[in-house]
Motif scaffolding. Structure first.
Motif, PDB file in Angstrom:
ATOM      1  N   ARG A  55      54.196  10.783  45.282  1.00 57.44           N
ATOM      2  CA  ARG A  55      54.645  11.843  46.180  1.00 57.44           C
ATOM      3  C   ARG A  55      54.567  11.421  47.648  1.00 57.44           C
ATOM      4  O   ARG A  55      55.007  12.160  48.529  1.00 57.44           O
ATOM      5  CB  ARG A  55      53.775  13.094  45.989  1.00 57.44           C
ATOM      6  N   MET A 100      52.837  18.737  46.157  1.00 57.38           N
ATOM      7  CA  MET A 100      53.641  18.709  44.948  1.00 57.38           C
ATOM      8  C   MET A 100      54.718  19.790  44.941  1.00 57.38           C
ATOM      9  O   MET A 100      55.835  19.564  44.481  1.00 57.38           O
ATOM     10  CB  MET A 100      52.755  18.852  43.711  1.00 57.38           C
ATOM     11  N   ASP A 101      54.405  20.980  45.433  1.00 63.03           N
ATOM     12  CA  ASP A 101      55.398  22.051  45.415  1.00 63.03           C
ATOM     13  C   ASP A 101      56.607  21.700  46.279  1.00 63.03           C
ATOM     14  O   ASP A 101      57.754  21.951  45.892  1.00 63.03           O
ATOM     15  CB  ASP A 101      54.784  23.372  45.867  1.00 63.03           C
ATOM     16  N   CYS A 113      58.605  18.713  44.522  1.00 65.83           N
ATOM     17  CA  CYS A 113      59.380  19.107  43.341  1.00 65.83           C
ATOM     18  C   CYS A 113      60.487  20.099  43.689  1.00 65.83           C
ATOM     19  O   CYS A 113      61.552  20.090  43.057  1.00 65.83           O
ATOM     20  CB  CYS A 113      58.445  19.677  42.283  1.00 65.83           C
ATOM     21  N   PHE A 139      53.540  24.115  37.868  1.00 69.93           N
ATOM     22  CA  PHE A 139      54.815  23.942  38.563  1.00 69.93           C
ATOM     23  C   PHE A 139      55.460  25.279  38.956  1.00 69.93           C
ATOM     24  O   PHE A 139      56.595  25.294  39.431  1.00 69.93           O
ATOM     25  CB  PHE A 139      55.762  23.093  37.715  1.00 69.93           C
ATOM     26  N   GLU A 171      49.206  12.070  39.503  1.00 73.01           N
ATOM     27  CA  GLU A 171      49.886  12.223  40.787  1.00 73.01           C
ATOM     28  C   GLU A 171      50.515  13.612  40.913  1.00 73.01           C
ATOM     29  O   GLU A 171      50.818  14.059  42.019  1.00 73.01           O
ATOM     30  CB  GLU A 171      50.975  11.140  40.931  1.00 73.01           C
ATOM     31  N   MET A 172      50.712  14.274  39.793  1.00 73.47           N
ATOM     32  CA  MET A 172      51.364  15.590  39.764  1.00 73.47           C
ATOM     33  C   MET A 172      50.389  16.605  39.161  1.00 73.47           C
ATOM     34  O   MET A 172      50.510  17.011  38.004  1.00 73.47           O
ATOM     35  CB  MET A 172      52.653  15.530  38.938  1.00 73.47           C
ATOM     36  N   ASN A 173      49.418  17.010  39.944  1.00 74.31           N
ATOM     37  CA  ASN A 173      48.418  17.943  39.447  1.00 74.31           C
ATOM     38  C   ASN A 173      48.411  19.203  40.306  1.00 74.31           C
ATOM     39  O   ASN A 173      48.813  19.197  41.473  1.00 74.31           O
ATOM     40  CB  ASN A 173      47.035  17.294  39.434  1.00 74.31           C
ATOM     41  N   SER A 220      47.363  19.490  43.989  1.00 78.28           N
ATOM     42  CA  SER A 220      48.145  18.897  45.072  1.00 78.28           C
ATOM     43  C   SER A 220      49.236  19.834  45.589  1.00 78.28           C
ATOM     44  O   SER A 220      50.048  19.447  46.425  1.00 78.28           O
ATOM     45  CB  SER A 220      48.763  17.572  44.626  1.00 78.28           C
ATOM     46  N   ASN A 221      49.246  21.081  45.100  1.00 77.78           N
ATOM     47  CA  ASN A 221      50.175  22.075  45.637  1.00 77.78           C
ATOM     48  C   ASN A 221      49.681  22.593  46.989  1.00 77.78           C
ATOM     49  O   ASN A 221      48.484  22.595  47.274  1.00 77.78           O
ATOM     50  CB  ASN A 221      50.313  23.263  44.675  1.00 77.78           C
TER      51      ASN A 221
END
Length: 275
Positions: free
Chosen positions: A78, A83-84, A87, A111, A198-200, A203-204
């Motif tokens: 990222r 992350m939000d 994505c 997500f 990496e996408m947890n 991390s938002n």
């Protein structure tokens, strides 16, 4: 009952911002982009296939694997972008690539934040939003479910998968050997467990303040015995999201309400998106 659409006939691949994304597509009508949660083995097909037939009667449904999940590209960085935001940009890129104007969104668990972020950052491109088992201010501690996720990620054995799925789906009748085997295979896809770090959910972004600008209508869905993310978070979601309604299933319902109550879920979502 399996979908009348096979995974193979609906498989699609595309490159967005240099990242290879996998998605499944079925139906015609307004676009509905669906994503999955963040647990080991999560993918959009298994998350939404039980409601695909019904949703595809009214929508052009896109079941999209986020990077690190399903058949999308592994080991995607990222670059420290939350992350939000990361994505939501990918989903907008996909919509642009496919020539889609306004899109509806369905996001599950980790997500869900990306679906809300899309609505905040691209208000002219969003219709309505459905999220599952997520509240912006809720930061659940070590729930039994999250502990089980961590145990499986550390030691991906069948026993740990079964313990994790007990928290996802408390109704034993729905934890069939076939469902457990499918999730186990998906979780042990090469490079998936390493890539999902990496996408947890942690991390938002913190969306609470920014949500004040969200104009899209939102439907929050949850199960009363969700062992992953406590259902009490639905009250926080109702306070924090400006134009929101919620539906909570009882009867020992868990994290995957679209799988546990497919007919009701599809009717609820269809009515919400079309009215």
């Amino acid at each position: 009952m399996e979908s009348k659409y096979s995974k193979e006939e609906t498989d699609r691949f595309v490159e967005i911002d240099g990242i290879r994304l996998h998605y499944n597509e079925a139906g015609d009508g307004p676009a509905l982009i669906c994503t999955h949660g963040g647990g080991p083995g999560a993918n959009a097909w298994d998350n939404t296939k039980w409601v695909l037939d019904a949703l595809a009667e009214n929508f052009r449904v896109l079941l999209v694997d986020m990077p690190g999940f399903g058949e999308s590209q592994m080991h995607v960085s990222r670059q420290d972008v939350p992350m939000d935001i990361f994505c939501a940009r990918l989903k907008k890129g996909l919509a642009d690539h496919l020539g889609l104007g306004t899109v509806h969104l369905y996001g599950s668990s980790a997500f869900s934040a990306a679906a809300l972020r899309f609505g905040i950052d691209y208000p002219g491109r969003v219709g309505r939003i459905v999220i599952q088992a997520y509240a912006p201010s809720q930061h659940p501690g070590p729930t039994p479910g999250l502990k089980a996720v961590g145990a499986f990620a550390k030691e991906p054995t069948p026993a740990n998968m079964e313990a994790m799925m007990e928290q996802f789906t408390p109704n034993p009748d729905l934890r069939t050997p076939e469902a457990l085997a499918a999730r186990f295979r998906a979780a042990n896809r090469p490079d998936h467990l390493a890539s999902r770090t990496e996408m947890n959910a942690g991390s938002n972004s913190d969306l609470v303040e920014e949500l004040r600008s969200l104009t899209a209508k939102v439907l929050v869905t949850w199960g009363n015995h969700d062992g992953m993310i406590p259902v009490a978070g639905v009250l926080a979601a109702l306070e924090e999201i400006p134009d929101v309604q919620a539906h909570v299933w009882g009867g020992n319902s868990g994290h995957f309400v679209a799988t546990e109550h497919p007919a009701e879920f599809a009717r609820l979502v269809t009515d919400f998106l079309l009215k």
